[in-house]
Scaffold this active site. Structure first.
Site, PDB file in Angstrom:
ATOM      1  N   ARG A  82       0.851  -1.189   0.000  1.00 52.13           N
ATOM      2  CA  ARG A  82       0.000   0.000   0.000  1.00 52.13           C
ATOM      3  C   ARG A  82       0.885   1.236   0.000  1.00 52.13           C
ATOM      4  O   ARG A  82       2.000   1.213   0.507  1.00 52.13           O
ATOM      5  CB  ARG A  82      -0.877   0.031   1.249  1.00 52.13           C
ATOM      6  CG  ARG A  82      -2.026  -0.952   1.215  1.00 52.13           C
ATOM      7  CD  ARG A  82      -2.961  -0.753   2.398  1.00 52.13           C
ATOM      8  NE  ARG A  82      -2.382  -1.191   3.644  1.00 52.13           N
ATOM      9  CZ  ARG A  82      -1.874  -0.408   4.570  1.00 52.13           C
ATOM     10  NH1 ARG A  82      -1.890   0.914   4.414  1.00 52.13           N
ATOM     11  NH2 ARG A  82      -1.364  -0.902   5.672  1.00 52.13           N
ATOM     12  N   TYR A 210      -1.215  -3.499  -6.938  1.00 53.28           N
ATOM     13  CA  TYR A 210      -1.079  -4.189  -5.649  1.00 53.28           C
ATOM     14  C   TYR A 210      -2.403  -4.211  -4.871  1.00 53.28           C
ATOM     15  O   TYR A 210      -3.097  -3.188  -4.787  1.00 53.28           O
ATOM     16  CB  TYR A 210       0.023  -3.519  -4.794  1.00 53.28           C
ATOM     17  CG  TYR A 210      -0.014  -4.066  -3.393  1.00 53.28           C
ATOM     18  CD1 TYR A 210       0.524  -5.319  -3.106  1.00 53.28           C
ATOM     19  CD2 TYR A 210      -0.672  -3.386  -2.360  1.00 53.28           C
ATOM     20  CE1 TYR A 210       0.419  -5.873  -1.842  1.00 53.28           C
ATOM     21  CE2 TYR A 210      -0.777  -3.924  -1.091  1.00 53.28           C
ATOM     22  CZ  TYR A 210      -0.227  -5.164  -0.838  1.00 53.28           C
ATOM     23  OH  TYR A 210      -0.349  -5.716   0.408  1.00 53.28           O
ATOM     24  N   LYS A 219      -9.604  -2.000   1.777  1.00 52.44           N
ATOM     25  CA  LYS A 219      -9.250  -0.841   2.603  1.00 52.44           C
ATOM     26  C   LYS A 219     -10.018   0.415   2.160  1.00 52.44           C
ATOM     27  O   LYS A 219     -10.418   1.232   2.990  1.00 52.44           O
ATOM     28  CB  LYS A 219      -7.746  -0.579   2.531  1.00 52.44           C
ATOM     29  CG  LYS A 219      -6.888  -1.763   2.950  1.00 52.44           C
ATOM     30  CD  LYS A 219      -7.147  -2.175   4.370  1.00 52.44           C
ATOM     31  CE  LYS A 219      -6.160  -3.245   4.811  1.00 52.44           C
ATOM     32  NZ  LYS A 219      -6.460  -3.758   6.149  1.00 52.44           N
ATOM     33  N   HIS A 239     -10.968  -1.619  11.648  1.00 52.16           N
ATOM     34  CA  HIS A 239      -9.877  -2.496  11.211  1.00 52.16           C
ATOM     35  C   HIS A 239      -9.710  -3.587  12.281  1.00 52.16           C
ATOM     36  O   HIS A 239      -8.717  -3.617  12.993  1.00 52.16           O
ATOM     37  CB  HIS A 239      -8.606  -1.641  11.071  1.00 52.16           C
ATOM     38  CG  HIS A 239      -7.490  -2.322  10.356  1.00 52.16           C
ATOM     39  ND1 HIS A 239      -6.182  -1.900  10.479  1.00 52.16           N
ATOM     40  CD2 HIS A 239      -7.454  -3.380   9.522  1.00 52.16           C
ATOM     41  CE1 HIS A 239      -5.409  -2.676   9.747  1.00 52.16           C
ATOM     42  NE2 HIS A 239      -6.142  -3.574   9.159  1.00 52.16           N
ATOM     43  N   CYS A 264       1.560  -7.650  14.451  1.00 53.47           N
ATOM     44  CA  CYS A 264       1.199  -7.973  15.833  1.00 53.47           C
ATOM     45  C   CYS A 264       0.430  -9.294  15.914  1.00 53.47           C
ATOM     46  O   CYS A 264      -0.179  -9.598  16.934  1.00 53.47           O
ATOM     47  CB  CYS A 264       0.353  -6.855  16.430  1.00 53.47           C
ATOM     48  SG  CYS A 264       1.277  -5.354  16.724  1.00 53.47           S
ATOM     49  N   ASP A 289      -9.808  -9.222   9.360  1.00 54.96           N
ATOM     50  CA  ASP A 289      -9.242  -7.886   9.105  1.00 54.96           C
ATOM     51  C   ASP A 289     -10.206  -6.725   9.360  1.00 54.96           C
ATOM     52  O   ASP A 289      -9.783  -5.686   9.834  1.00 54.96           O
ATOM     53  CB  ASP A 289      -8.740  -7.832   7.653  1.00 54.96           C
ATOM     54  CG  ASP A 289      -7.800  -6.671   7.400  1.00 54.96           C
ATOM     55  OD1 ASP A 289      -7.019  -6.321   8.307  1.00 54.96           O
ATOM     56  OD2 ASP A 289      -7.840  -6.095   6.289  1.00 54.96           O
TER      57      ASP A 289
HETATM   58  C1  OXD Z   1      -3.097  -4.254   6.144  1.00 58.40           C
HETATM   59  C2  OXD Z   1      -3.681  -5.414   5.458  1.00 58.40           C
HETATM   60  O1  OXD Z   1      -2.142  -3.669   5.619  1.00 58.40           O
HETATM   61  O2  OXD Z   1      -4.633  -5.991   6.020  1.00 58.40           O
HETATM   62  O3  OXD Z   1      -3.585  -3.896   7.219  1.00 58.40           O
HETATM   63  O4  OXD Z   1      -3.233  -5.764   4.352  1.00 58.40           O
HETATM   64 MN    MN Z   2      -5.438  -4.939   7.635  1.00 59.51          MN
END
Ligand code: OXD
Ligand code: MN
Length: 596
Positions: A82, A210, A219, A239, A264, A289
């Site tokens: 990203r 990407y 996102k 998130h 994490c 996610d």
């Molecule tokens: C992030 C993903 O970058 O879930 O948070 O790809």
């Molecule tokens: Mn994510």
């Protein structure tokens, strides 16, 4: 579709939505593709597009005996992640985007990007991808339409969303859909922009192939535009993973939503397998996610996972760290930028078993064991259908979602933050989320222990002013009659000897159990000046070889460390500035005053 057509048929659905047809015509007129193809989401279409992607070199077939239905994609090496510096929130005023987002005025952004999109699809096919975020038919789901010139995007969206005719049937003639435009253009970082227009429910993404930049449902819609819609409509787009925990005597699982910044162990937590001592316990994955959460008629917070697949980081994933993720990638999975074994399988750093002697690396070059270069890109990914996950919750597709009993905010901190702490109340919990921080690792920055604030793990994903976002969380309390309890966790605290105080992975189940027991008022805890923490006797430590002293150290509140922590937070409060809600400021002042 010609310029004059007033309807088109996709699968068995006749599309006559005038706004949609008009918009597709406009996008096509600007991008000038050779062809326009509406995606119906059928198995036959997937087969044909996959064959085409292989013929075009976009996908490399993997060993179909070992990995049926699996393919490898290698992205342009300049396009592997990203791009936060090229991601913009285009609201009428800069203040609406807030101090933590890049901002461009909408007119200027449309004008700048229209020049790039002009003729960008010449010689290419424009695919129209209708998709649903959330279970089809759910009152909480949202519909998007992405037009793209990338066949890779079409195939990934087929895994990550409910794609095709079903979305068009659900949309009907409504105007309530997100308009997403994407072109790879020439994959040039100089001409790469990811622009969000919340007021227009529109996303324009150019110059990248990407995932996070181009799978616009994820996102861009589910978090950035979603958070904006959530504020206007009275819900939360977060998130967060969603999981359910079911003990041997529980009729139903209890659900938790948890936010963690990257690195994490979020996906591992979402798919956790309880340790042996928890015989009969089960963790169910609802999502890994993103969570969309609304207040149900019972006054509780109910969550759906808007996604239908996992776009997970491959390196570090193994049968030991995350068996359910490994099993999820066994079939019908697209891999991006992983290494290729000599027998046509995938490989990445941290996978089980010995390191192969030779591989083809993520750029397509020969690779030898012992090479200084990584074989798989550190951000290499798998796109796997959620249906492959052996621990997928039976309620993952429930249109009403699942009721959330606890919210967890996590981070990577070597000091200060205890293994687990329960907030005193909702406002204090929002404060804990708002001040969440995580330490950078030596590999990433050359310096260990730099705390970066990543409030609610939303810093790169909040589609409006971060201070107003905290305000929205506080406002939500008025509607949530039975709010979830809010907790903070830290699996990464170190002892004086520099070793991790807590084993992590499956043993996080023990912390999760305390969280659930606290949420249900079933277990003790110790009130400290900063929140409630467990002492050794409150955590189920059966079968774990760890001293009570180490548990006490892991859960200890050190007031000197917290004084330093509150000082560290000052810079973030300055950044958010005037828009930081008074309640959050006062929470900080109150806690500072209490510890003196
Ligand atoms: C992030 C993903 O970058 O879930 O948070 O790809
Ligand atoms: Mn994510």
């Amino acid at each position: 579709m010609s310029a004059t057509e007033v309807s088109t048929t996709v699968g068995s659905v006749k599309v006559s939505n005038p706004g949609l047809l008009q918009w597709v015509r406009e996008m096509a007129a600007m991008c000038k593709p050779d062809r326009v193809v509406w995606v119906d989401g059928s198995a036959q279409e997937k087969k044909v597009l996959t064959e085409q992607a292989v013929a075009e070199g976009v996908l490399i077939p993997l060993n179909q005996e070992k990995r049926p239905g699996c393919y490898l994609h290698r992205s342009n090496p300049n396009d592997v992640a990203r791009v936060e510096q090229l991601t913009f929130i285009c609201t009428p005023t800069k203040d609406e985007a807030g101090p933590t987002n890049n901002w461009m005025a909408p007119d200027a952004a449309y004008e700048k990007l229209a020049k790039l999109f002009d003729g960008a699809m010449k010689g290419r096919t424009l695919y129209v991808i209708p998709y649903v975020m959330g279970p089809v038919g759910s009152p909480y789901a949202k519909i998007g339409v992405e037009v793209t010139d990338s066949i890779y995007v079409v195939l990934n969206m087929g895994i990550m969303t409910r794609m095709g005719a079903q979305a068009l049937a659900m949309l009907g003639d409504s105007d309530g859909w997100n308009r997403g435009l994407h072109s790879m253009l020439d994959i040039n970082p100089e001409r790469r922009f990811i622009c969000h227009f919340p007021q227009d429910n529109t996303i324009w993404s150019v110059g990248s192939g990407y995932g996070g930049n181009v799978l616009l449902g994820k996102k861009c819609l589910a978090l950035r535009i979603g958070s904006y819609l959530g504020r206007n409509e009275g819900w939360l787009a977060e998130h967060m993973l969603i999981l359910g925990v079911q003990g041997p005597d529980d009729k139903e699982p209890t659900y938790v939503a948890a936010a963690f910044p990257s690195a994490c162990g979020k996906t591992n937590f979402a798919m956790m397998i309880p340790p042996e001592q928890f015989a009969g316990w089960k963790v169910w994955t609802v999502g890994d996610d993103i969570a969309w959460m609304r207040v149900g008629p019972d006054g509780r917070l109910w969550a759906i996972n808007p996604e239908a697949g996992y776009f997970g980081v491959a390196p570090g994933t193994s049968m030991k760290s995350n068996a359910n993720a490994m099993l999820s990638t066994a079939r019908d999975t697209l891999f991006t930028n992983v290494a290729l074994t000599d027998d046509g399988d995938v490989w990445w750093e941290g996978m089980d078993g010995p390191v192969p002697e030779t591989l083809t690396d993520w750029k397509g070059n020969p690779w030898k064991k012992g090479s200084a270069e990584k074989a798989a890109h550190p951000n290499s990914r798998f796109t796997a259908p959620a249906a492959n996950n052996p621990a997928l919750s039976p309620f993952a597709n429930d249109p009403q979602g699942v009721p959330i009993s606890a919210i967890i905010f996590g981070g990577r901190r070597s000091t200060t933050v205890p293994l687990v702490m329960q907030s005193f109340n909702w406002a204090h919990g929002v404060f804990l989320g708002a001040t969440m921080g995580s330490e950078t690792t030596a590999a990433a920055t050359g310096k260990v222990g730099i705390v970066r604030r990543d409030p609610m793990a939303m810093l790169p994903f909040c589609g409006y002013n971060m201070g107003h976002y905290f305000g929205h969380w506080l406002e939500m309390q008025k509607a949530i009659v039975n709010p979830p309890k809010i907790f903070q966790v830290n699996w990464f605290r170190q002892g004086k000897d520099g070793t991790f105080l807590w084993p992590g992975f499956g043993d996080n189940m023990r912390v999760l159990k305390w969280v659930l027991d606290r949420a249900a008022g079933r277990v003790g805890g110790q009130e400290t000046l900063l929140g409630w923490v467990p002492k050794a006797g409150h955590l189920d430590l059966t079968g774990l070889d760890i001293s009570h002293e180490r548990i006490d150290e892991a859960t200890h509140i050190d007031l000197d460390e917290w004084r330093a922590e509150f000082e560290l937070q000052a810079e973030f409060f300055k950044t958010v500035g005037e828009s930081m809600p008074a309640v959050i400021r006062l929470e900080r002042e109150l806690l500072m005053a209490r510890i003196g």
